[in-house]
Design a protein around this motif. Structure first.
Motif, mmCIF file in Angstrom:
data_model
loop_
_atom_site.group_PDB
_atom_site.id
_atom_site.type_symbol
_atom_site.label_atom_id
_atom_site.label_comp_id
_atom_site.label_asym_id
_atom_site.label_seq_id
_atom_site.Cartn_x
_atom_site.Cartn_y
_atom_site.Cartn_z
ATOM 1 N N MET A 1 -12.558 -13.127 -8.585
ATOM 2 C CA MET A 1 -11.334 -13.780 -8.189
ATOM 3 C C MET A 1 -10.616 -12.901 -7.225
ATOM 4 O O MET A 1 -10.827 -11.719 -7.123
ATOM 5 C CB MET A 1 -10.489 -14.083 -9.423
ATOM 6 N N ASN A 2 -9.919 -13.775 -6.458
ATOM 7 C CA ASN A 2 -9.037 -12.996 -5.632
ATOM 8 C C ASN A 2 -7.670 -13.029 -6.278
ATOM 9 O O ASN A 2 -6.856 -13.867 -5.958
ATOM 10 C CB ASN A 2 -9.004 -13.619 -4.253
ATOM 11 N N ILE A 3 -7.467 -12.175 -7.291
ATOM 12 C CA ILE A 3 -6.168 -12.146 -7.934
ATOM 13 C C ILE A 3 -5.371 -11.205 -7.077
ATOM 14 O O ILE A 3 -5.706 -10.068 -6.992
ATOM 15 C CB ILE A 3 -6.260 -11.658 -9.344
ATOM 16 N N VAL A 4 -5.221 -12.676 -5.499
ATOM 17 C CA VAL A 4 -4.737 -12.193 -4.335
ATOM 18 C C VAL A 4 -3.617 -11.731 -4.378
ATOM 19 O O VAL A 4 -3.183 -12.074 -4.267
ATOM 20 C CB VAL A 4 -4.775 -12.846 -3.173
ATOM 21 N N PRO A 5 -6.162 -12.177 -3.782
ATOM 22 C CA PRO A 5 -5.949 -11.489 -3.891
ATOM 23 C C PRO A 5 -6.923 -11.012 -4.617
ATOM 24 O O PRO A 5 -6.823 -9.978 -5.126
ATOM 25 C CB PRO A 5 -5.762 -11.345 -4.310
ATOM 26 N N VAL A 6 -5.257 -10.658 -6.561
ATOM 27 C CA VAL A 6 -5.063 -10.632 -7.193
ATOM 28 C C VAL A 6 -4.162 -10.207 -8.557
ATOM 29 O O VAL A 6 -3.439 -9.980 -8.737
ATOM 30 C CB VAL A 6 -5.689 -10.349 -6.508
ATOM 31 N N MET A 73 -1.032 -10.730 2.856
ATOM 32 C CA MET A 73 -2.066 -9.693 2.812
ATOM 33 C C MET A 73 -1.857 -8.742 3.984
ATOM 34 O O MET A 73 -1.624 -9.157 5.113
ATOM 35 C CB MET A 73 -3.464 -10.317 2.890
ATOM 36 N N LEU A 74 -1.983 -7.432 3.705
ATOM 37 C CA LEU A 74 -1.953 -6.417 4.749
ATOM 38 C C LEU A 74 -3.386 -6.053 5.117
ATOM 39 O O LEU A 74 -4.330 -6.379 4.401
ATOM 40 C CB LEU A 74 -1.190 -5.192 4.255
ATOM 41 N N ASP A 75 -3.561 -5.361 6.244
ATOM 42 C CA ASP A 75 -4.928 -5.058 6.673
ATOM 43 C C ASP A 75 -5.625 -4.068 5.748
ATOM 44 O O ASP A 75 -6.833 -3.890 5.830
ATOM 45 C CB ASP A 75 -4.946 -4.554 8.122
ATOM 46 N N SER A 76 -4.886 -3.442 4.844
ATOM 47 C CA SER A 76 -5.482 -2.588 3.825
ATOM 48 C C SER A 76 -6.071 -3.400 2.680
ATOM 49 O O SER A 76 -6.768 -2.853 1.822
ATOM 50 C CB SER A 76 -4.428 -1.629 3.265
ATOM 51 N N ALA A 90 6.760 -2.634 10.020
ATOM 52 C CA ALA A 90 5.316 -2.471 10.170
ATOM 53 C C ALA A 90 4.539 -3.595 9.495
ATOM 54 O O ALA A 90 3.372 -3.821 9.814
ATOM 55 C CB ALA A 90 4.889 -1.120 9.593
ATOM 56 N N LYS A 91 5.164 -4.294 8.548
ATOM 57 C CA LYS A 91 4.488 -5.350 7.804
ATOM 58 C C LYS A 91 5.004 -6.743 8.163
ATOM 59 O O LYS A 91 4.410 -7.746 7.755
ATOM 60 C CB LYS A 91 4.660 -5.117 6.301
ATOM 61 N N ALA A 92 6.092 -6.795 8.911
ATOM 62 C CA ALA A 92 6.727 -8.082 9.208
ATOM 63 C C ALA A 92 5.838 -8.971 10.060
ATOM 64 O O ALA A 92 5.883 -10.202 9.936
ATOM 65 C CB ALA A 92 8.074 -7.846 9.898
ATOM 66 N N GLN A 93 5.030 -8.387 10.930
ATOM 67 C CA GLN A 93 4.164 -9.200 11.780
ATOM 68 C C GLN A 93 3.161 -9.986 10.950
ATOM 69 O O GLN A 93 2.902 -11.170 11.210
ATOM 70 C CB GLN A 93 3.435 -8.329 12.796
ATOM 71 N N ALA A 94 2.568 -9.335 9.941
ATOM 72 C CA ALA A 94 1.639 -10.040 9.061
ATOM 73 C C ALA A 94 2.363 -11.145 8.300
ATOM 74 O O ALA A 94 1.841 -12.251 8.135
ATOM 75 C CB ALA A 94 0.978 -9.060 8.096
ATOM 76 N N ALA A 95 3.579 -10.854 7.845
ATOM 77 C CA ALA A 95 4.341 -11.859 7.101
ATOM 78 C C ALA A 95 4.616 -13.082 7.961
ATOM 79 O O ALA A 95 4.605 -14.220 7.468
ATOM 80 C CB ALA A 95 5.648 -11.249 6.596
ATOM 81 N N ALA A 96 4.849 -12.867 9.255
ATOM 82 C CA ALA A 96 5.139 -13.986 10.150
ATOM 83 C C ALA A 96 3.929 -14.891 10.331
ATOM 84 O O ALA A 96 4.079 -16.047 10.744
ATOM 85 C CB ALA A 96 5.611 -13.454 11.504
#
Length: 299
Positions: A1-6, A73-76, A90-96
């Motif tokens: 599972m992706n216990i997005v994830p997760v 999800m972040l690139d990590s 640094a994370k806002a772009q992914a959130a958008a």
């Protein structure tokens, strides 16, 4: 599972009187026996409804709240609440890049109380507007254990052994499970590649307490090439018989990131010159079908 994830634990404590001294802290854990199945819900272009089971695997009754929470999800590969990502430049772009499915999903119930070793169905339904644009929309069904009323500290317990003006706080860890709920509109486009492979040997501590053991690790990028998220299993093959010597199941790359870095520990140590094959296989639309392959020669 992706216990997005997760799976994650949320530590919650209500603190009052910030200037008081806290000489003692009691603690409790609530919800560690929670389980949810399946680990991922995907509504294809024709999908309309689905069910999720919430299990109380413990020996006492338990109450759970059910909610939809948008996560990014972040690139990590880390998955965090979208509100937290929006606070960090640094994370806002992914959130958008997240298209929320919250407005498209109805579900019931919102709260359940389960006897020991029992389960409850949560029913989900998609309501697609006629003008819904093509793309992939996602939210996360989050089930959180609700602490029983007797979890707190009584007045007598709080006063015991304390000096006048002092208080005692009880910290309660509330366990949650979160699974992705995905709505796809329009043709599905699931493509990816395995890139930037590297190999290294590390000293890994022996579980028996002996000398560290030389262990091989393969690192790679899972790159998403299509419009939809990737979800599948990664396997590393090598040796004279081309056997599976490492891998991970149920790993995803969501549309807000183009790629994520993955490091896999190998079960056996390859020899210099061995060719390792890394396969990404679908575990969603066509389970077991190959999505991408990469190769690496051990230096």
């Amino acid at each position: 599972m992706n216990i997005v994830p997760v799976q994650f634990a949320r530590l919650a404590a209500a603190l009052a009187g910030a200037l008081l001294l806290w000489p003692a802290t009691a603690s409790a854990q609530v919800g560690a026996d929670l389980n949810v199945s399946p680990k991922r819900v995907v509504f294809g272009p024709a999908g309309r409804s689905a069910t999720v089971y919430v299990f109380n695997q413990g020996d006492a009754p338990a109450t759970y709240s059910v909610a939809l929470v948008d996560r990014v999800m972040l690139d990590s590969g880390e998955i965090i609440a979208i509100e937290d990502a929006q606070k960090n430049p640094a994370k806002a772009q992914a959130a958008a890049g997240v298209k929320s499915a919250k407005a498209l999903i109805t579900y019931t119930p919102r709260r359940v109380t389960l006897a020991p070793k029992t389960s409850q169905l949560v029913r989900l339904r998609v309501l697609r507007p006629g003008d819904l644009a093509a793309g992939e929309y996602r939210t996360h069904l989050t089930v959180t254990a609700v602490p029983p009323e007797d979890t707190g500290v009584t007045a007598e317990q709080a006063a015991g052994g304390l000096q006048p003006g002092e208080m005692q706080v009880r910290v309660v860890a509330l366990f949650s499970l979160s699974i992705p709920v995905i709505v796809r509109q329009g043709p599905e486009d699931i493509r990816g590649s395995v890139e930037n492979l590297s190999y290294e040997v590390r000293d890994v501590a022996s579980p028996e307490g002996g000398a560290p053991r030389k262990t091989g690790f393969v690192s790679l990028d899972l790159a998403r090439l299509g419009a939809n998220s990737l979800y599948g299993d990664v396997e590393v093959r090598g040796g004279a018989k081309n056997e599976i010597i490492g891998g991970v199941r149920g790993i995803g790359v969501y549309p807000e990131v183009a790629r994520r870095r993955v490091t896999l520990q190998l079960q056996t140590l390859p020899r210099p010159g061995d060719v390792l094959t890394v396969n990404l296989k679908d575990d969603e639309v066509r389970p077991g079908a190959p999505i991408a392959t990469g190769r690496l020669t051990v230096p």
